[in-house]
Motif scaffolding. Structure first.
Motif, PDB file in Angstrom:
ATOM      1  N   THR A  55     -14.956  47.186 -37.037  1.00  0.00           N
ATOM      2  CA  THR A  55     -15.840  47.922 -35.992  1.00  0.00           C
ATOM      3  C   THR A  55     -17.359  48.286 -36.383  1.00  0.00           C
ATOM      4  N   ILE A  56     -17.205  48.938 -37.682  1.00  0.00           N
ATOM      5  CA  ILE A  56     -18.541  49.281 -38.241  1.00  0.00           C
ATOM      6  C   ILE A  56     -19.359  48.359 -38.634  1.00  0.00           C
ATOM      7  N   PHE A  57     -18.984  47.166 -39.222  1.00  0.00           N
ATOM      8  CA  PHE A  57     -19.737  45.958 -39.752  1.00  0.00           C
ATOM      9  C   PHE A  57     -20.183  45.183 -38.133  1.00  0.00           C
ATOM     10  N   THR A  58     -19.241  45.014 -37.372  1.00  0.00           N
ATOM     11  CA  THR A  58     -19.866  44.668 -36.150  1.00  0.00           C
ATOM     12  C   THR A  58     -21.057  45.184 -35.572  1.00  0.00           C
ATOM     13  N   MET A  59     -20.857  46.535 -35.231  1.00  0.00           N
ATOM     14  CA  MET A  59     -21.851  47.511 -34.730  1.00  0.00           C
ATOM     15  C   MET A  59     -23.284  47.398 -35.507  1.00  0.00           C
ATOM     16  N   LEU A  60     -22.975  47.467 -36.930  1.00  0.00           N
ATOM     17  CA  LEU A  60     -24.297  47.529 -37.506  1.00  0.00           C
ATOM     18  C   LEU A  60     -24.837  45.956 -37.950  1.00  0.00           C
ATOM     19  N   LEU A  61     -24.304  45.119 -37.428  1.00  0.00           N
ATOM     20  CA  LEU A  61     -24.613  43.667 -37.789  1.00  0.00           C
ATOM     21  C   LEU A  61     -26.034  43.473 -37.162  1.00  0.00           C
ATOM     22  N   PRO A  62     -27.324  43.062 -37.867  1.00  0.00           N
ATOM     23  CA  PRO A  62     -28.414  43.197 -37.531  1.00  0.00           C
ATOM     24  C   PRO A  62     -28.602  41.864 -36.728  1.00  0.00           C
ATOM     25  N   GLY A  63     -29.224  41.761 -35.618  1.00  0.00           N
ATOM     26  CA  GLY A  63     -29.677  40.501 -34.891  1.00  0.00           C
ATOM     27  C   GLY A  63     -28.673  39.987 -34.226  1.00  0.00           C
ATOM     28  N   ALA A  64     -27.222  40.328 -34.012  1.00  0.00           N
ATOM     29  CA  ALA A  64     -26.299  40.134 -33.364  1.00  0.00           C
ATOM     30  C   ALA A  64     -26.575  40.723 -31.813  1.00  0.00           C
ATOM     31  N   ALA A  88     -22.493  40.485 -27.277  1.00  0.00           N
ATOM     32  CA  ALA A  88     -21.570  39.934 -28.514  1.00  0.00           C
ATOM     33  C   ALA A  88     -20.725  40.972 -29.381  1.00  0.00           C
ATOM     34  N   GLN A  89     -21.482  41.863 -29.623  1.00  0.00           N
ATOM     35  CA  GLN A  89     -21.099  43.257 -30.302  1.00  0.00           C
ATOM     36  C   GLN A  89     -19.955  43.757 -29.606  1.00  0.00           C
ATOM     37  N   ILE A  90     -20.249  44.461 -28.578  1.00  0.00           N
ATOM     38  CA  ILE A  90     -19.261  45.237 -27.745  1.00  0.00           C
ATOM     39  C   ILE A  90     -18.155  44.402 -26.965  1.00  0.00           C
ATOM     40  N   TYR A  91     -18.181  42.724 -26.842  1.00  0.00           N
ATOM     41  CA  TYR A  91     -16.977  42.145 -26.363  1.00  0.00           C
ATOM     42  C   TYR A  91     -16.377  41.565 -27.630  1.00  0.00           C
ATOM     43  N   VAL A  92     -16.595  41.249 -28.652  1.00  0.00           N
ATOM     44  CA  VAL A  92     -15.813  40.492 -29.781  1.00  0.00           C
ATOM     45  C   VAL A  92     -14.852  41.505 -30.080  1.00  0.00           C
ATOM     46  N   LEU A  93     -14.931  42.555 -30.281  1.00  0.00           N
ATOM     47  CA  LEU A  93     -13.923  43.688 -30.759  1.00  0.00           C
ATOM     48  C   LEU A  93     -12.842  43.847 -29.928  1.00  0.00           C
ATOM     49  N   PRO A  94     -12.792  43.954 -28.516  1.00  0.00           N
ATOM     50  CA  PRO A  94     -11.496  43.974 -28.001  1.00  0.00           C
ATOM     51  C   PRO A  94     -10.837  42.529 -28.102  1.00  0.00           C
ATOM     52  N   LEU A  95     -11.471  41.571 -28.316  1.00  0.00           N
ATOM     53  CA  LEU A  95     -11.015  40.270 -28.023  1.00  0.00           C
ATOM     54  C   LEU A  95     -10.105  40.019 -29.377  1.00  0.00           C
ATOM     55  N   VAL A 140      -8.974  45.316 -31.425  1.00  0.00           N
ATOM     56  CA  VAL A 140      -9.490  46.509 -32.050  1.00  0.00           C
ATOM     57  C   VAL A 140      -8.879  47.576 -31.031  1.00  0.00           C
ATOM     58  N   PRO A 141      -8.072  48.458 -31.196  1.00  0.00           N
ATOM     59  CA  PRO A 141      -7.692  49.359 -30.350  1.00  0.00           C
ATOM     60  C   PRO A 141      -8.885  50.333 -29.676  1.00  0.00           C
ATOM     61  N   LEU A 142      -8.718  50.974 -28.404  1.00  0.00           N
ATOM     62  CA  LEU A 142      -9.501  51.723 -27.874  1.00  0.00           C
ATOM     63  C   LEU A 142     -10.313  52.791 -28.458  1.00  0.00           C
ATOM     64  N   ASN A 143      -9.110  53.686 -29.145  1.00  0.00           N
ATOM     65  CA  ASN A 143      -9.706  54.880 -29.912  1.00  0.00           C
ATOM     66  C   ASN A 143     -10.737  54.607 -31.021  1.00  0.00           C
ATOM     67  N   ILE A 144     -10.436  53.401 -31.807  1.00  0.00           N
ATOM     68  CA  ILE A 144     -11.216  53.302 -32.904  1.00  0.00           C
ATOM     69  C   ILE A 144     -12.476  52.682 -32.413  1.00  0.00           C
ATOM     70  N   TYR A 145     -12.162  51.764 -31.268  1.00  0.00           N
ATOM     71  CA  TYR A 145     -13.395  51.317 -30.809  1.00  0.00           C
ATOM     72  C   TYR A 145     -14.699  52.259 -30.283  1.00  0.00           C
ATOM     73  N   LEU A 146     -14.123  53.265 -29.628  1.00  0.00           N
ATOM     74  CA  LEU A 146     -14.870  54.241 -29.084  1.00  0.00           C
ATOM     75  C   LEU A 146     -15.524  55.449 -30.102  1.00  0.00           C
ATOM     76  N   TRP A 204     -15.979  54.712 -33.194  1.00  0.00           N
ATOM     77  CA  TRP A 204     -17.037  54.221 -34.198  1.00  0.00           C
ATOM     78  C   TRP A 204     -18.197  53.391 -33.508  1.00  0.00           C
ATOM     79  N   SER A 205     -17.863  52.711 -32.559  1.00  0.00           N
ATOM     80  CA  SER A 205     -19.090  52.024 -31.685  1.00  0.00           C
ATOM     81  C   SER A 205     -19.949  53.058 -30.898  1.00  0.00           C
ATOM     82  N   LEU A 206     -19.402  53.960 -30.282  1.00  0.00           N
ATOM     83  CA  LEU A 206     -20.251  54.891 -29.465  1.00  0.00           C
ATOM     84  C   LEU A 206     -21.260  55.682 -30.355  1.00  0.00           C
ATOM     85  N   PRO A 207     -21.165  56.344 -31.275  1.00  0.00           N
ATOM     86  CA  PRO A 207     -22.103  56.970 -32.371  1.00  0.00           C
ATOM     87  C   PRO A 207     -23.050  56.081 -33.149  1.00  0.00           C
ATOM     88  N   ILE A 208     -22.558  54.747 -33.379  1.00  0.00           N
ATOM     89  CA  ILE A 208     -23.221  53.956 -34.048  1.00  0.00           C
ATOM     90  C   ILE A 208     -24.397  53.143 -32.951  1.00  0.00           C
TER      91      ILE A 208
END
Length: 115
Positions: free
Chosen positions: A17-26, A30-37, A40-46, A48-52
């Protein structure tokens, strides 16, 4: 996609999750939809992805505000931001590789460690 879910141990969801949210140029979509696919559980998703995403948005808005009157300090701060993003991306990628390698059962054709 199911093969990736099977290869991805539960311990690897956080660094992924951290790597995907920080990935430059993506693309953002794609960043927000690939993780549930990939499962990645919702609690980890929210967690890490929300603050980033909020932090990256604030930096983007700040860059837009200060871009017409750049000073050496603002240029240095934006360069520091870029270095921090790259360092965190490399760190999370290394953690992700270790978690995947540790959680994956060895295949028959994997080299055996020396005894």
């Amino acid at each position: 996609m199911n093969a990736l879910r099977r290869r991805l141990p539960d311990a690897a969801h956080q660094p992924l999750t951290i790597f995907t949210m920080l990935l430059p140029g993506a693309p953002y979509s794609a960043q927000i939809y690939v993780l549930p696919l990939v499962g990645v559980p919702l609690n980890i998703y929210l967690t890490w992805s929300l603050p980033i995403n909020v932090a990256r948005s604030i930096v983007g808005v700040a860059f837009g505000e200060f871009s017409d009157r750049l000073s050496p300090l603002t240029v240095s701060l934006f360069l520091l931001y870029g270095v921090i993003i790259m360092a965190l991306s490399a760190w999370s990628f290394q953690r992700l590789r270790k978690k995947i390698a540790a959680g994956r059962p060895p295949a028959e054709d994997d080299p055996k460690p020396p005894v």
